[in-house]
Design a protein around this motif. Structure first.
Motif, PDB file in Angstrom:
ATOM      1  N   GLY A 169     -51.128 -11.294   4.427  1.00  0.00           N
ATOM      2  CA  GLY A 169     -51.631  -9.565   4.970  1.00  0.00           C
ATOM      3  C   GLY A 169     -50.841  -8.977   5.271  1.00  0.00           C
ATOM      4  O   GLY A 169     -50.154  -7.846   4.979  1.00  0.00           O
ATOM      5  N   GLN A 170     -50.311  -9.154   6.770  1.00  0.00           N
ATOM      6  CA  GLN A 170     -49.036  -7.911   7.126  1.00  0.00           C
ATOM      7  C   GLN A 170     -47.681  -7.959   6.130  1.00  0.00           C
ATOM      8  O   GLN A 170     -47.195  -7.101   6.255  1.00  0.00           O
ATOM      9  CB  GLN A 170     -48.437  -9.291   8.594  1.00  0.00           C
ATOM     10  N   ILE A 180     -48.557  -5.556   3.454  1.00  0.00           N
ATOM     11  CA  ILE A 180     -48.082  -3.950   4.350  1.00  0.00           C
ATOM     12  C   ILE A 180     -46.917  -3.919   3.843  1.00  0.00           C
ATOM     13  O   ILE A 180     -46.158  -3.366   3.688  1.00  0.00           O
ATOM     14  CB  ILE A 180     -48.887  -3.928   5.036  1.00  0.00           C
ATOM     15  N   THR A 181     -46.409  -4.998   4.750  1.00  0.00           N
ATOM     16  CA  THR A 181     -44.819  -4.374   5.484  1.00  0.00           C
ATOM     17  C   THR A 181     -43.962  -4.324   4.080  1.00  0.00           C
ATOM     18  O   THR A 181     -43.447  -3.261   3.749  1.00  0.00           O
ATOM     19  CB  THR A 181     -44.127  -5.724   5.953  1.00  0.00           C
ATOM     20  N   LEU A 222     -44.625  -1.157   2.277  1.00  0.00           N
ATOM     21  CA  LEU A 222     -44.103   0.359   3.510  1.00  0.00           C
ATOM     22  C   LEU A 222     -42.347   0.192   3.134  1.00  0.00           C
ATOM     23  O   LEU A 222     -42.521   1.278   2.677  1.00  0.00           O
ATOM     24  CB  LEU A 222     -43.934   0.009   4.667  1.00  0.00           C
ATOM     25  N   ILE A 223     -41.858  -0.658   2.446  1.00  0.00           N
ATOM     26  CA  ILE A 223     -40.741  -0.703   2.220  1.00  0.00           C
ATOM     27  C   ILE A 223     -40.347   0.083   1.125  1.00  0.00           C
ATOM     28  O   ILE A 223     -39.390   1.050   0.652  1.00  0.00           O
ATOM     29  CB  ILE A 223     -40.002  -2.495   2.155  1.00  0.00           C
ATOM     30  N   ILE A 239     -40.786   3.921   0.718  1.00  0.00           N
ATOM     31  CA  ILE A 239     -38.946   4.367   2.105  1.00  0.00           C
ATOM     32  C   ILE A 239     -38.455   4.030   1.013  1.00  0.00           C
ATOM     33  O   ILE A 239     -37.532   5.482   0.967  1.00  0.00           O
ATOM     34  CB  ILE A 239     -38.885   3.562   3.513  1.00  0.00           C
ATOM     35  N   VAL A 240     -38.164   3.419  -0.051  1.00  0.00           N
ATOM     36  CA  VAL A 240     -37.191   3.566  -1.282  1.00  0.00           C
ATOM     37  C   VAL A 240     -37.300   4.180  -1.979  1.00  0.00           C
ATOM     38  O   VAL A 240     -36.805   5.002  -2.556  1.00  0.00           O
ATOM     39  CB  VAL A 240     -37.195   1.880  -1.172  1.00  0.00           C
ATOM     40  N   MET A 299     -36.428   7.584  -0.754  1.00  0.00           N
ATOM     41  CA  MET A 299     -35.100   7.806  -0.868  1.00  0.00           C
ATOM     42  C   MET A 299     -34.233   8.428  -1.987  1.00  0.00           C
ATOM     43  O   MET A 299     -34.020   9.077  -1.749  1.00  0.00           O
ATOM     44  CB  MET A 299     -34.641   6.291   0.265  1.00  0.00           C
ATOM     45  N   ILE A 330     -34.103  -4.625  -2.592  1.00  0.00           N
ATOM     46  CA  ILE A 330     -34.465  -4.762  -1.018  1.00  0.00           C
ATOM     47  C   ILE A 330     -35.730  -5.738  -0.998  1.00  0.00           C
ATOM     48  O   ILE A 330     -36.064  -6.589   0.273  1.00  0.00           O
ATOM     49  CB  ILE A 330     -34.907  -3.034  -1.317  1.00  0.00           C
ATOM     50  N   ILE A 347     -35.335  -9.395  -0.013  1.00  0.00           N
ATOM     51  CA  ILE A 347     -33.961 -10.017   0.907  1.00  0.00           C
ATOM     52  C   ILE A 347     -35.391  -9.877   1.724  1.00  0.00           C
ATOM     53  O   ILE A 347     -35.526 -10.621   2.766  1.00  0.00           O
ATOM     54  CB  ILE A 347     -33.295  -7.981   1.516  1.00  0.00           C
ATOM     55  N   ALA A 348     -35.895  -8.423   1.419  1.00  0.00           N
ATOM     56  CA  ALA A 348     -37.567  -8.694   2.753  1.00  0.00           C
ATOM     57  C   ALA A 348     -38.468  -9.471   3.064  1.00  0.00           C
ATOM     58  O   ALA A 348     -38.438  -9.967   4.015  1.00  0.00           O
ATOM     59  CB  ALA A 348     -37.852  -6.964   2.683  1.00  0.00           C
ATOM     60  N   VAL A 400     -36.376 -12.787   4.688  1.00  0.00           N
ATOM     61  CA  VAL A 400     -36.859 -12.166   6.054  1.00  0.00           C
ATOM     62  C   VAL A 400     -38.193 -12.352   6.575  1.00  0.00           C
ATOM     63  O   VAL A 400     -38.152 -13.937   7.488  1.00  0.00           O
ATOM     64  CB  VAL A 400     -36.499 -10.452   6.636  1.00  0.00           C
ATOM     65  N   ILE A 401     -39.000 -12.008   5.897  1.00  0.00           N
ATOM     66  CA  ILE A 401     -40.813 -12.027   6.090  1.00  0.00           C
ATOM     67  C   ILE A 401     -40.882 -13.736   6.622  1.00  0.00           C
ATOM     68  O   ILE A 401     -41.915 -14.037   7.309  1.00  0.00           O
ATOM     69  CB  ILE A 401     -41.181 -11.257   5.313  1.00  0.00           C
ATOM     70  N   LYS A 455     -48.227 -14.725  18.354  1.00  0.00           N
ATOM     71  CA  LYS A 455     -48.158 -13.561  18.613  1.00  0.00           C
ATOM     72  C   LYS A 455     -47.341 -12.811  20.017  1.00  0.00           C
ATOM     73  O   LYS A 455     -46.564 -12.561  20.651  1.00  0.00           O
ATOM     74  CB  LYS A 455     -49.559 -12.193  18.418  1.00  0.00           C
ATOM     75  N   TYR A 505     -50.513  -2.823  15.619  1.00  0.00           N
ATOM     76  CA  TYR A 505     -50.960  -3.222  14.819  1.00  0.00           C
ATOM     77  C   TYR A 505     -49.666  -2.638  13.731  1.00  0.00           C
ATOM     78  O   TYR A 505     -48.390  -2.710  13.170  1.00  0.00           O
ATOM     79  CB  TYR A 505     -51.572  -3.156  13.878  1.00  0.00           C
ATOM     80  N   ARG A 525     -45.606  -2.976  12.029  1.00  0.00           N
ATOM     81  CA  ARG A 525     -45.473  -3.183  10.715  1.00  0.00           C
ATOM     82  C   ARG A 525     -44.703  -1.597  10.595  1.00  0.00           C
ATOM     83  O   ARG A 525     -43.518  -2.222   9.525  1.00  0.00           O
ATOM     84  CB  ARG A 525     -46.649  -2.102   9.776  1.00  0.00           C
ATOM     85  N   SER A 585     -36.285  -5.298   8.219  1.00  0.00           N
ATOM     86  CA  SER A 585     -35.621  -5.811   6.482  1.00  0.00           C
ATOM     87  C   SER A 585     -35.559  -5.022   5.780  1.00  0.00           C
ATOM     88  O   SER A 585     -34.689  -5.420   4.550  1.00  0.00           O
ATOM     89  CB  SER A 585     -36.854  -6.129   6.187  1.00  0.00           C
TER      90      SER A 585
END
Lengths: 336, 298, 533
Positions: free
Chosen positions: A10-11, A14-15, A18-19, A22-23, A26, A283, A286-287, A290-291, A314, B130, B134, B141
């Protein structure tokens, strides 16, 4: 365990979202018309308009986002503007080079840092310890591309074999061919990995159980490998995980210097050409790497030290961070 | 419940062990002092060069002289000349302030935003934490070079663009340092007591928690300072750094790159300067780190 | 005591490191001085070779062999009509033939057309198509293929939206006569440059995979392309000319830039490497011959004619006088460039007006600016940062302008941004850029000063120029056209439209065992003529 993986997934999602956003934002902001960039200065307005229509550049943002996600759900990353090929195919061609290089560099880091750390930790503050640390700190202080260039000058390496694209772990001569770029990536990170392992070993040496082992009459090497080294691995693996993730995403400059046909160079080309689908695809890849690597680090740490519960990871991590973050997370951005 | 778990964790990695703390307190101080000394000596070298530069410049930094291009280092030109016949020694000396200003700017943005997000995440935890995580994961990343490229494409090459683009990429690292510090201390009894006394969150964060992590933060800043210099030179290498009319060491390295084989000295001088400054900052950061470790043990 | 010892040890280590680095530097430095001493000789030797072209022809061409050519640009579409990058066009050139072929001296020879003729007003062109020519897929070239190619390029097929080649938009109709074996092209208006566009690649009808696997009639057959890596081609054994190519196989290696490839060049790993600068020639002279080539570039310092202070002709003239072009050429292209006084370059042959004199006079420039009331002038030069040559030029310009009391700030932007903000948006003070010509057609360069053109990014407005430009387009008499273009160039200089800088020369490194490398007044890497000696 299952719940933990679900939570992590789930995390991760979401990440990733977001990425992607963002792209997207941009690319909305940056000037530059891919059609004009492709067709050059001498193109006529009609030509550009025709190409724009074909590429669907002028669609409104919500529609673009909708279309992109519709494709993404079906596993379609879209079509590259610059190369006129499916993004998946381009990434598939470039990824093996980057992945092989990263794994090679990663192995070099382990092979170099473990013996150095063991030697340095034998006697804290000795001349040997200090010189190893000084030399490794110096390699950290050299800008990565400068390091690559120095290596090239000293060893007079040529790169044509690399750019011929035969470069992956399975190919013959890989170890020799990729030695220089892998070393250029590895050298500065050896310092980081070594320092963490050394600190951890010294820490463990002072623990009561070490004294107990000595009192029990265990041999020195047995104490070192069966007790101390094993217990020092948790922070070390965490560092290695961060380094691995960083090497995957951060080989842009090394690929540029050594003419490697990898993801980093592809990314530079993509942004220069305002090739949105290709940039986004790289991107995302790569993300994900990383995750996923971070996730694996958690699993391995639990395997090494069963006292660490995954659900606790955590808070455990945040403790580790106290030590790690300044050294690592900083350098992470930079070595790219 | 949370309390218990944390104790267990502490036991795993960094047990506050009386004997160890005693042993360390004596050795750390000595180590930190040496680190500081070496660090300051290294930092002094470029600084002295810059001070000399203010009062005396052997050559002009911008005027070109084609008859003296690619002069090898000699008594007249200590570090040789570049492709326009400009004295490299003079340029290296005058390149210091901008290099440092950029580095400071990057860390100012990274540190202030990191402080805000990190303190809130660490202190409040839960949802705030949280989402803070994120965002920092997402930023981590994305390769810094990509951020640099997008920024430069949007706003053009310039000092501000470099500072802002890299500043943003420095946020997560500061955030993590500060968050972990706050996580560590907010469970301490003195915080509980303050809360019971009715102290406001802002006051607790600023007046009581922040001083605890100050040394740790200083160490991170010293390191960030060094890393910002490295990052600027990497950006410059890809042509994303400051415009050519500005002198930074990264820019000089980039300009030298095309003539590496004809005039290797034009890369060595700025390269050495970067290494000296960065190494100096590393040492100071290490010294600060040792002191902060000692404090948290005491 | 022990403490001091440790510090000493660290200091010693630092010192030895520093010494090591400086020692490395010195060795290279010594080598370099030797190189610089010999440079002048090398250049003169090269010149001698260039003059005596027949010397190279004497070496006996060997059949066979393979070469590696280094290129520094990623390829885009391999379809000859969709390929936009110059770097792609020069490579895929080897797969195709046009109706006519551009020769090294700038003239045109019939190729897939056996012969051609055109009406006096240059509106109707007739080509007699060669028979017995085969495409790479073994089908024979027909009249229909030629008609299809022209129609597709001109955007006349039912499904096309615009002309793929903008110059061909003036085609009104294309008709083939199978019996006579001719193709006739009618134009909407007269265009005397039209024949230069007929180097257009001829492709087989209704073949849809040109972008992935190009097929033409050329001397080489496409075999493999890997993005970011290489493009391979093999000899066409069935070529229609009296001989096939000499080389069996050619590999175009894609490298990120020439600086990164320098180590491989020193080891002789590339056989041919185009677009090097003269300073690299010094390093590589042992293994390579250097062939100087004209570039198709007109490098200008474009001044935005509608923005203060460049809207004042006095300022533009003064700036023209302030620039020492020879010094600029020495600094940026290592002397391998020709100073320009107007918007046309020598590779344009007759059209280039060589009579315009240099106006360099910095004292006068300073005086003019002072008299016109421009004290402490501050200007901005926006350059595309991806092009080192333009960035360096801007740097040199800034240093020169300092001499006349003008402060120039160099601002670099990304190429995509330059295209949209400067070139399209015209939102800039001044810029350094090279205008290129795809064909030896003078109008393609001077179009940038025609006030009604999209490409007039410097906002130059001069009615006399516009009239001359329009009449030159429809003029068919060569001598008169030349005269018109010479007049236009004179106007550009007199009105100081911008500061015209140089026609940079480029150097191609060719390994000493190879011969026959030919340069054209257009960017192509012709592998047909290359052979092992």
């Amino acid at each position: 365990m299952a719940r933990y993986i679900l939570q992590k997934a789930g995390q991760m999602l979401i990440t990733l979202l977001l990425i992607v956003f963002i792209v997207f934002i941009m690319f909305e902001l940056i000037p530059g018309n891919p059609a004009r960039i492709m067709l050059g200065m001498n193109a006529s307005q009609e030509q550009i308009t025709a190409l724009e229509l074909e590429l669907g550049i002028n669609e409104p943002l919500p529609l673009k986002i909708k279309n992109y996600f519709a494709g993404l759900i079906q596993g379609d990353l879209g079509r590259s503007i610059r190369f006129d090929k499916p993004v998946g195919e381009l990434i598939g061609a470039a990824a093996p080079t980057t992945f092989s290089l990263a794994i090679y560099a990663f192995i070099l880091i382990i092979v170099l840092s473990v013996p150095l750390a063991l030697l340095a930790a034998r006697k804290q503050g000795s001349f040997f310890d200090n010189s190893i640390r000084f030399v490794t700190e110096t390699t950290l202080a050299i800008p990565p591309f400068f390091m690559a260039i120095i290596l090239m000058l000293i060893f007079r390496t040529t790169q044509l074999g690399l750019s011929s694209g035969q470069g992956n772990l399975a190919s013959p001569g890989f170890l020799r061919q990729f030695l220089m770029p892998a070393l250029a990536i590895a050298l500065s990170r050896v310092a980081m990995a070594m320092e963490f392992l050394r600190d951890a070993i010294i820490e463990q040496k002072r623990m009561f159980y070490t004294r107990a082992a000595v009192g029990k009459g265990a041999t020195k090497s047995r104490i070192l490998f069966f007790h101390i080294f094993r217990n020092s691995l948790v922070p070390f693996v965490t560092v290695l995980g961060l380094i691995l993730a960083e090497v995957f995403g951060g080989s842009i400059i090394i690929e540029q210097v050594f003419l490697l046909p990898g993801l980093g160079r592809l990314l530079v080309t993509a942004v220069e050409a305002r090739d949105f689908p290709l940039t986004q695809g790289i991107i995302i890849l790569i993300a994900i790497v990383v995750i996923v690597v971070n996730f694996l680090v958690d699993l391995i740490n639990q395997f090494i030290d069963p006292r660490i519960r995954l659900s606790d990871v955590k808070s455990e991590k945040s403790n580790l961070w106290t030590q790690l973050s300044y050294k690592l997370k900083f350098r992470k951005d930079i070595k790219r | 419940m949370r309390f218990k778990r944390k104790d267990k964790n502490n036991q795993i990695s960094f047990a506050p062990d009386v004997q160890r703390a005693y042993y360390r307190a004596s050795s750390i101080n000595k180590g930190a002092k040496i680190q500081f000394r070496i660090g300051f000596v290294l930092l002094a070298i470029p600084l002295v060069l810059f001070l000399i530069n203010i009062f005396y410049r052997p050559y002009d930094t911008t005027s070109m002289n084609m008859s003296e291009r690619f002069v090898t280092p000699d008594s007249k030109h200590w570090f040789g000349t570049d492709n326009y016949g400009r004295d490299i020694f003079t340029r290296v000396m005058s390149g210091l302030p901008l290099t440092i200003i950029i580095s400071i700017g990057i860390n100012l943005i990274g540190c202030s935003s990191g402080l805000l997000i990190g303190a809130l995440s660490g202190y409040y935890g839960g949802t705030v934490d949280y989402w803070g995580n994120r965002i920092s994961d997402a930023l981590l990343s994305i390769p810094a070079i990509l951020m640099g490229m997008l920024f430069v494409a949007t706003f053009g090459n310039g000092i501000w663009q470099v500072i802002v683009a890299l500043g943003i990429m420095f946020i997560p690292s500061y955030m993590r340092v500060i968050r972990s510090g706050f996580l560590e201390y907010r469970q301490r009894n003195f915080v509980k007591r303050l809360q019971l006394l009715g102290a406001s969150s802002g006051r607790i964060i600023w007046r009581h928690l922040f001083p605890q992590i100050r040394t740790r933060l200083m160490s991170a800043i010293a390191l960030g300072f060094a890393n910002a210099i490295l990052a600027e030179s990497s950006l410059s290498f890809l042509g994303l750094g400051v415009p050519p009319s500005q002198i930074t060491w990264g820019r000089m390295l980039k300009d030298a790159q095309g003539f590496l084989f004809q005039a290797p000295w034009s890369a060595i001088a700025p390269g050495l300067m970067i290494v000296t400054l960065v190494l100096g900052s590393f040492f100071i950061s290490n010294g600060l780190k040792q002191i902060s470790q000692q404090r948290s043990l005491a | 005591m022990a403490k001091h010892k440790k510090i000493m040890q660290k200091v010693l280590i630092i010192l030895s490191l520093v010494l090591f680095l400086t020692a490395c530097g010195k060795k290279d430095a010594e080598k370099d001085t030797k190189n610089t001493e010999q440079t002048d000789q090398i250049v003169s030797e090269d010149d001698a070779k260039k003059d005596d072209g027949s010397l190279e022809e004497q070496a006996e061409p060997q059949q066979g062999g393979s070469v590696i050519v280094g290129i520094t640009q990623e390829l885009d579409s391999l379809d000859p009509y969709l390929a936009a990058a110059a770097g792609t066009k020069e490579v895929i050139y080897n797969f195709f033939d046009g109706l006519v072929k551009l020769m090294p001296d700038g003239t045109f020879e019939p190729a897939l057309a056996e012969s051609f003729n055109f009406s006096d007003d240059a509106t109707e062109f007739t080509f007699k198509i060669r028979t017995g020519v085969k495409f790479h897929n073994d089908t024979e070239l027909t009249i229909d293929d030629v008609v299809y190619s022209l129609q597709r390029a001109a955007g006349m097929l039912p499904d096309s939206k615009a002309a793929l080649i903008p110059q061909l938009a003036i085609i009104e109709s294309v008709s083939g006569d199978a019996e006579a074996g001719t193709v006739t092209v009618k134009l909407k208006e007269s265009d005397a440059d039209f024949i230069t566009y007929m180097t257009l690649a001829i492709i087989p009808q209704d073949y849809t995979e040109q972008a992935q696997k190009p097929i033409g009639t050329g001397p080489f057959i496409f075999t493999e392309y890997k993005t970011q890596q290489h493009l391979k081609m093999k000899r066409n054994a069935d070529y229609w000319r009296d001989r096939t190519a000499y080389l069996d196989e050619v590999t175009f290696m894609i490298v990120s830039d020439a600086d990164a490839a320098i180590m491989d060049l020193q080891e002789g790993n590339f056989d041919i490497f185009p677009y090097l600068t003269m300073d690299k020639a010094e390093l590589l002279k042992d293994k390579y011959d250097f062939i100087a080539a004209d570039s198709n570039m007109v490098q200008i310092w474009g001044l935005n004619n509608q923005r203060a202070p460049f809207d004042d002709p006095v300022v533009r003239k003064a700036l023209n006088m302030a620039v020492d072009k020879q010094m600029l050429i020495d600094a940026v292209t290592f002397g391998e460039g020709r100073a320009l006084e107007s918007g046309m370059a020598p590779p344009m042959q007759d059209y280039y007006n060589a009579d315009l004199a240099s106006q360099y006079n910095p004292e006068e420039a300073k005086k003019m600016l002072e008299e016109a009331g421009y004290q402490d002038l501050k200007i901005e030069i926006t350059v595309p940062g991806d092009y080192v040559i333009h960035v360096q030029t801007a740097e040199v310009l800034a240093a020169q302008l300092e001499q006349i009391g003008v402060t120039a700030e160099v601002k670099t932007v990304d190429w995509g941004t330059w295209l949209s903000d400067v070139y399209m948006g015209r939102n800039y003070d001044s810029t350094v850029i090279a205008l290129t010509f795809d064909y030896v057609a003078p109008a393609t360069v001077l179009r940038h000063y025609y006030s009604k053109s999209d490409n007039n990014f410097i906002n130059f407005v001069n009615t006399e120029f516009d009239e001359l430009y329009e009449s030159a387009l429809s003029e068919t008499d060569h001598a008169k056209r030349v005269e018109l273009y010479h007049q236009m160039q004179k106007i550009l200089q007199d009105d100081a439209a911008s500061v015209f800088l140089q026609n940079p020369g480029t150097q191609t490194a060719v390994i000493k065992t190879l011969g026959g490398y030919t340069t054209y007044p257009q960017y192509v890497q012709d592998m047909y003529t290359v052979y092992y000696k």
